[in-house]
Scaffold this motif. Sequence first.
Motif, PDB file in Angstrom:
ATOM      1  N   THR A  25       0.720  -1.162  -0.193  1.00  0.00           N
ATOM      2  CA  THR A  25       0.091  -0.012   0.016  1.00  0.00           C
ATOM      3  C   THR A  25       0.903   1.309   0.107  1.00  0.00           C
ATOM      4  O   THR A  25       0.320   2.462  -0.319  1.00  0.00           O
ATOM      5  CB  THR A  25      -1.011  -0.077   1.078  1.00  0.00           C
ATOM      6  OG1 THR A  25      -0.412  -0.051   2.345  1.00  0.00           O
ATOM      7  CG2 THR A  25      -1.957  -1.099   0.949  1.00  0.00           C
ATOM      8  N   ASN A  43      -5.863   8.923  -2.848  1.00  0.00           N
ATOM      9  CA  ASN A  43      -6.301   7.518  -2.995  1.00  0.00           C
ATOM     10  C   ASN A  43      -5.863   7.060  -4.493  1.00  0.00           C
ATOM     11  O   ASN A  43      -6.298   5.920  -4.883  1.00  0.00           O
ATOM     12  CB  ASN A  43      -7.947   7.133  -2.868  1.00  0.00           C
ATOM     13  CG  ASN A  43      -8.139   6.966  -1.541  1.00  0.00           C
ATOM     14  OD1 ASN A  43      -7.374   6.696  -0.583  1.00  0.00           O
ATOM     15  ND2 ASN A  43      -9.343   6.994  -1.070  1.00  0.00           N
ATOM     16  N   GLU A  57      -6.929   3.811  -8.384  1.00  0.00           N
ATOM     17  CA  GLU A  57      -7.368   4.358  -7.313  1.00  0.00           C
ATOM     18  C   GLU A  57      -7.827   3.215  -6.293  1.00  0.00           C
ATOM     19  O   GLU A  57      -8.335   2.229  -6.732  1.00  0.00           O
ATOM     20  CB  GLU A  57      -8.656   5.303  -7.267  1.00  0.00           C
ATOM     21  CG  GLU A  57      -9.971   4.693  -7.790  1.00  0.00           C
ATOM     22  CD  GLU A  57     -10.875   5.814  -7.873  1.00  0.00           C
ATOM     23  OE1 GLU A  57     -10.714   6.956  -7.296  1.00  0.00           O
ATOM     24  OE2 GLU A  57     -11.875   5.860  -8.604  1.00  0.00           O
ATOM     25  N   ILE A  58      -7.611   3.487  -5.033  1.00  0.00           N
ATOM     26  CA  ILE A  58      -8.089   2.300  -3.975  1.00  0.00           C
ATOM     27  C   ILE A  58      -9.643   2.754  -3.896  1.00  0.00           C
ATOM     28  O   ILE A  58     -10.162   3.626  -3.619  1.00  0.00           O
ATOM     29  CB  ILE A  58      -7.416   2.725  -2.486  1.00  0.00           C
ATOM     30  CG1 ILE A  58      -6.072   2.319  -2.708  1.00  0.00           C
ATOM     31  CG2 ILE A  58      -8.167   1.723  -1.707  1.00  0.00           C
ATOM     32  CD1 ILE A  58      -5.222   2.556  -1.382  1.00  0.00           C
ATOM     33  N   VAL A  61     -10.763  -0.682   1.025  1.00  0.00           N
ATOM     34  CA  VAL A  61      -9.558  -0.971   2.078  1.00  0.00           C
ATOM     35  C   VAL A  61     -10.128  -1.362   3.486  1.00  0.00           C
ATOM     36  O   VAL A  61     -10.918  -0.941   3.880  1.00  0.00           O
ATOM     37  CB  VAL A  61      -8.742   0.290   2.093  1.00  0.00           C
ATOM     38  CG1 VAL A  61      -9.397   1.272   2.867  1.00  0.00           C
ATOM     39  CG2 VAL A  61      -7.318   0.037   2.832  1.00  0.00           C
ATOM     40  N   VAL A  67      -6.881  -4.515   0.266  1.00  0.00           N
ATOM     41  CA  VAL A  67      -6.804  -3.313  -0.521  1.00  0.00           C
ATOM     42  C   VAL A  67      -7.220  -3.689  -1.901  1.00  0.00           C
ATOM     43  O   VAL A  67      -6.738  -4.769  -2.654  1.00  0.00           O
ATOM     44  CB  VAL A  67      -5.384  -2.723  -0.408  1.00  0.00           C
ATOM     45  CG1 VAL A  67      -4.463  -3.423  -0.827  1.00  0.00           C
ATOM     46  CG2 VAL A  67      -5.699  -1.321  -1.059  1.00  0.00           C
ATOM     47  N   ARG A  68      -8.127  -3.075  -2.560  1.00  0.00           N
ATOM     48  CA  ARG A  68      -8.304  -3.245  -3.864  1.00  0.00           C
ATOM     49  C   ARG A  68      -8.208  -1.914  -4.773  1.00  0.00           C
ATOM     50  O   ARG A  68      -8.439  -0.735  -4.536  1.00  0.00           O
ATOM     51  CB  ARG A  68      -9.857  -3.719  -4.174  1.00  0.00           C
ATOM     52  CG  ARG A  68     -10.329  -3.781  -5.687  1.00  0.00           C
ATOM     53  CD  ARG A  68     -11.827  -3.762  -5.838  1.00  0.00           C
ATOM     54  NE  ARG A  68     -12.047  -5.419  -5.262  1.00  0.00           N
ATOM     55  CZ  ARG A  68     -13.047  -5.609  -5.056  1.00  0.00           C
ATOM     56  NH1 ARG A  68     -14.548  -5.123  -5.499  1.00  0.00           N
ATOM     57  NH2 ARG A  68     -13.430  -7.039  -4.827  1.00  0.00           N
ATOM     58  N   TYR A  69      -7.396  -2.063  -6.066  1.00  0.00           N
ATOM     59  CA  TYR A  69      -6.907  -0.971  -6.860  1.00  0.00           C
ATOM     60  C   TYR A  69      -7.847  -1.146  -8.037  1.00  0.00           C
ATOM     61  O   TYR A  69      -7.733  -2.105  -8.690  1.00  0.00           O
ATOM     62  CB  TYR A  69      -5.613  -0.957  -7.009  1.00  0.00           C
ATOM     63  CG  TYR A  69      -4.490  -0.775  -6.008  1.00  0.00           C
ATOM     64  CD1 TYR A  69      -4.100   0.463  -5.430  1.00  0.00           C
ATOM     65  CD2 TYR A  69      -4.072  -1.962  -5.159  1.00  0.00           C
ATOM     66  CE1 TYR A  69      -3.395   0.638  -4.417  1.00  0.00           C
ATOM     67  CE2 TYR A  69      -3.295  -1.793  -4.101  1.00  0.00           C
ATOM     68  CZ  TYR A  69      -2.710  -0.345  -3.759  1.00  0.00           C
ATOM     69  OH  TYR A  69      -1.971  -0.215  -2.825  1.00  0.00           O
ATOM     70  N   TYR A  80      -9.759  -4.359 -11.754  1.00  0.00           N
ATOM     71  CA  TYR A  80      -8.941  -4.226 -10.568  1.00  0.00           C
ATOM     72  C   TYR A  80      -8.050  -5.137 -10.396  1.00  0.00           C
ATOM     73  O   TYR A  80      -7.841  -6.264 -10.853  1.00  0.00           O
ATOM     74  CB  TYR A  80     -10.105  -3.948  -9.357  1.00  0.00           C
ATOM     75  CG  TYR A  80     -10.698  -5.091  -9.113  1.00  0.00           C
ATOM     76  CD1 TYR A  80     -10.266  -6.108  -8.125  1.00  0.00           C
ATOM     77  CD2 TYR A  80     -11.879  -5.491  -9.775  1.00  0.00           C
ATOM     78  CE1 TYR A  80     -11.171  -7.239  -7.776  1.00  0.00           C
ATOM     79  CE2 TYR A  80     -12.895  -6.407  -9.205  1.00  0.00           C
ATOM     80  CZ  TYR A  80     -12.242  -7.460  -8.346  1.00  0.00           C
ATOM     81  OH  TYR A  80     -13.136  -8.424  -8.057  1.00  0.00           O
ATOM     82  N   GLU A  82      -6.470  -6.927  -6.627  1.00  0.00           N
ATOM     83  CA  GLU A  82      -6.520  -7.139  -5.189  1.00  0.00           C
ATOM     84  C   GLU A  82      -5.638  -7.748  -4.294  1.00  0.00           C
ATOM     85  O   GLU A  82      -5.433  -8.896  -4.899  1.00  0.00           O
ATOM     86  CB  GLU A  82      -8.044  -7.345  -4.804  1.00  0.00           C
ATOM     87  CG  GLU A  82      -8.550  -7.585  -3.292  1.00  0.00           C
ATOM     88  CD  GLU A  82      -9.952  -7.550  -3.112  1.00  0.00           C
ATOM     89  OE1 GLU A  82     -10.924  -6.968  -3.291  1.00  0.00           O
ATOM     90  OE2 GLU A  82     -10.433  -9.090  -3.220  1.00  0.00           O
TER      91      GLU A  82
END
Length: 127
Positions: A25, A43, A57-58, A61, A67-69, A80, A82
């Motif tokens: 992160t 973010n 972007e996140i 969380v 955490v997922r982007y 995404y 994760e």
Amino acid sequence: MKKEKFHIEYVFDNVSNRSLWNHLTTALGLSSWFADDVEINVNKYIFSWNKVREEAEIVMVRPEVRVRYQWLDGENKGYYFEFMIHSIELTGATALEITDFADPDEKADAIALWDSQVEVLKRTLGI
């Protein structure tokens, strides 16, 4: 062509969740194994590889757990990746589950790339 979701899991012995979380992160952590350079603006994350920049972007969380982007541009826009950290009850080891998407004919290559990157992550963590 629609991309397929896939999950892969890696087991880490003797790693703290906090240390692993920081590598998933923070700009310094992510640039040590995931991308050549990472910039963070709230973010929004800008990942750079060989002068190619992609923004994510996140969108989800749970500190030290998940955490997922979500990609904001390029061919992956709307998809995404994760990271999820959990403990393996039987052994007490820490597992990192990665969720990502790939074209069906590129899935094996995507998994091989994650395998390679996670090996770098493990070395960075000293395991």
